[in-house]
Design an enzyme around this catalytic site. Structure first.
Site, PDB file in Angstrom:
ATOM      1  N   CYS A 152     -21.438  32.211 -20.965  1.00  0.00           N
ATOM      2  CA  CYS A 152     -22.163  31.847 -22.511  1.00  0.00           C
ATOM      3  C   CYS A 152     -22.218  31.644 -23.541  1.00  0.00           C
ATOM      4  CB  CYS A 152     -22.884  33.899 -22.028  1.00  0.00           C
ATOM      5  SG  CYS A 152     -21.315  34.565 -22.996  1.00  0.00           S
ATOM      6  N   ASP A 153     -21.176  31.818 -23.862  1.00  0.00           N
ATOM      7  CA  ASP A 153     -21.453  30.787 -24.970  1.00  0.00           C
ATOM      8  C   ASP A 153     -21.775  29.363 -25.245  1.00  0.00           C
ATOM      9  OD1 ASP A 153     -19.426  32.528 -24.119  1.00  0.00           O
ATOM     10  OD2 ASP A 153     -17.716  32.056 -26.084  1.00  0.00           O
TER      11      ASP A 153
END
Length: 413
Positions: A180-181
């Site tokens: 997700c980063d």
């Protein structure tokens, strides 16, 4: 609805970007009320001016630059996020120091993002490109643009090829952005390149990859993102789903930065806006009494520590959403000002941000003096965005504490 961003006057005007909805912010005309000392920001119920928000940002920015002086240039993701904050401050401050620092960095590294030979399409290596693209718009010098553009060209080709050949399905479930980063590190670069170059291929590739990542990692019931697929069935020791605060901060803030450059009539824009609003509502319900969010969002007791990197990302994104009319001010301004008060309370004696979870991929314990360069960038982002909503009434700062048994030192024993 218009999406505004300070001083984007040098972006090319074209059929593609005419609908972007960017407008020049008249910073000099905003909030020219009494210029007070930065210390007054932390007073209980004090009305804070635009100048005071920027003064707080400048103080931390100057401390960080002084600490980095005479050190080799660093353009990894930690520093990349830091420089994103300096981009925002360069557009908000009357001082030229911050824009000059970005240019000096770019010249030292030939405006070229990092390359990981074994992971050439890794989003983390592109984060610094957010600063390089902004520097390009200040001068329109191809030297500042070409290395980042070439790298993103390769990413776009890879995404397109993975769509047709399934070349990456073994390890990443056909994802280039498998964690997700990545949704903070790269998407806004794709969107802005489409504005700069008048070529929609960059934002189109981003759009394909964003929704593939979301289909895998977004929990539609919780309205939160898992960090990566290894967490899909994992639980905390208390039997709760594991949603990492900073990880969701990357997504929430990444949406804000990407939507800044997405055309108003882009086919899937409404879907992004609804995602942003759904996350905003869920995250507001998880804010703790001290104004911060805990490292593990659904299990605050797992690590009952104030954590400021996630808090700062939320603070920035909430302010951006209200500024651009996507979030209701009456609902979200109290959430945002409480978060800002907590960030001020979390500063260390040296002026940098404390209570920062270290480099990680999941919720972990926090220490009061823990800091990182990316936290400086996050603080600057939040301060600059809040300045555009000023004047604001900021509540008194909370007393941030970490239970002794939950400190990283105790955990190590």
């Amino acid at each position: 609805m218009r999406i505004s961003r300070p001083r984007q006057t040098l972006l090319p005007i074209c059929l593609f970007c005419a609908v972007v909805g960017l407008s020049v912010s008249k910073l000099a005309a905003q909030n020219t009320a009494n210029k007070a000392t930065p210390a007054s920001v932390s007073a209980a119920g004090t009305t804070v001016s635009r100048e005071q928000f920027i003064a707080e940002a400048e103080k931390m920015a100057d401390v960080q630059l002084a600490q980095l002086a005479n050190k080799p240039p660093n353009i990894d993701w930690l520093s990349g996020v830091m420089w994103v904050g300096y981009v925002d401050l360069a557009h908000s401050s009357s001082k030229s120091d911050y824009a000059n620092a970005i240019v000096q960095l770019g010249e030292k590294v030939q405006w070229t993002p990092q390359l990981r030979p074994k992971a050439p399409y890794h989003a983390d290596t592109l984060c610094i490109g957010q600063a390089f693209l902004d520097a390009y718009t200040m001068k329109n010098d191809p030297v500042r643009l070409t290395p980042t553009q070439s790298r993103v060209d390769a990413v776009c080709d890879y995404i397109e090829k993975s769509e047709t050949d399934n070349i990456s399905n073994v390890k990443t479930n056909q994802l280039t952005w498998w964690w997700c980063d990545a949704l903070f590190m790269a998407p806004s670069i794709h969107a802005r390149l489409s504005v700069i170059t008048q070529n929609p291929k960059y934002i189109d590739a981003m759009d394909k990859e964003w929704w593939k990542t979301t289909d895998l990692l977004y929990d539609k019931d919780e309205h939160l993102y898992y960090r990566d697929k290894s967490f899909l069935s994992m639980q905390t020791k208390n039997g709760k789903k594991i949603f990492w605060s900073r990880g969701n901060g990357w997504v929430f803030a990444g949406l804000a930065r990407m939507l800044t450059y997405m055309p108003q009539n882009y086919p899937s824009r409404d879907r992004y806006v609804k995602l942003f609003q759904s996350m905003a509502a869920k995250l507001a319900s998880l804010q703790q009494a001290d104004g911060t969010w805990r490292p593990s969002l659904l299990d605050p007791e797992e690590f009952p520590d104030p954590e400021t990197s996630g808090t700062g990302l939320y603070c920035f994104a909430y302010a951006w959403g209200m500024k651009n009319g996507l979030l209701d001010r009456a609902t979200y301004l109290p959430v945002t000002t409480k978060a800002w008060a907590a960030l001020l309370a979390a500063r260390r004696p040296d002026g940098l941000l404390g209570y920062v979870e270290g480099v990680a991929s999941r919720p972990k314990a926090v220490s009061a003096d823990g800091t990182q360069t990316y936290a400086t960038g996050i603080f600057l982002m939040a301060a600059c965005e809040l300045s555009q909503l000023a004047p604001l009434s900021i509540p008194s700062p909370p007393q941030l504490t970490i239970p002794p048994e939950e400190s990283p030192e105790a955990a190590a024993k």
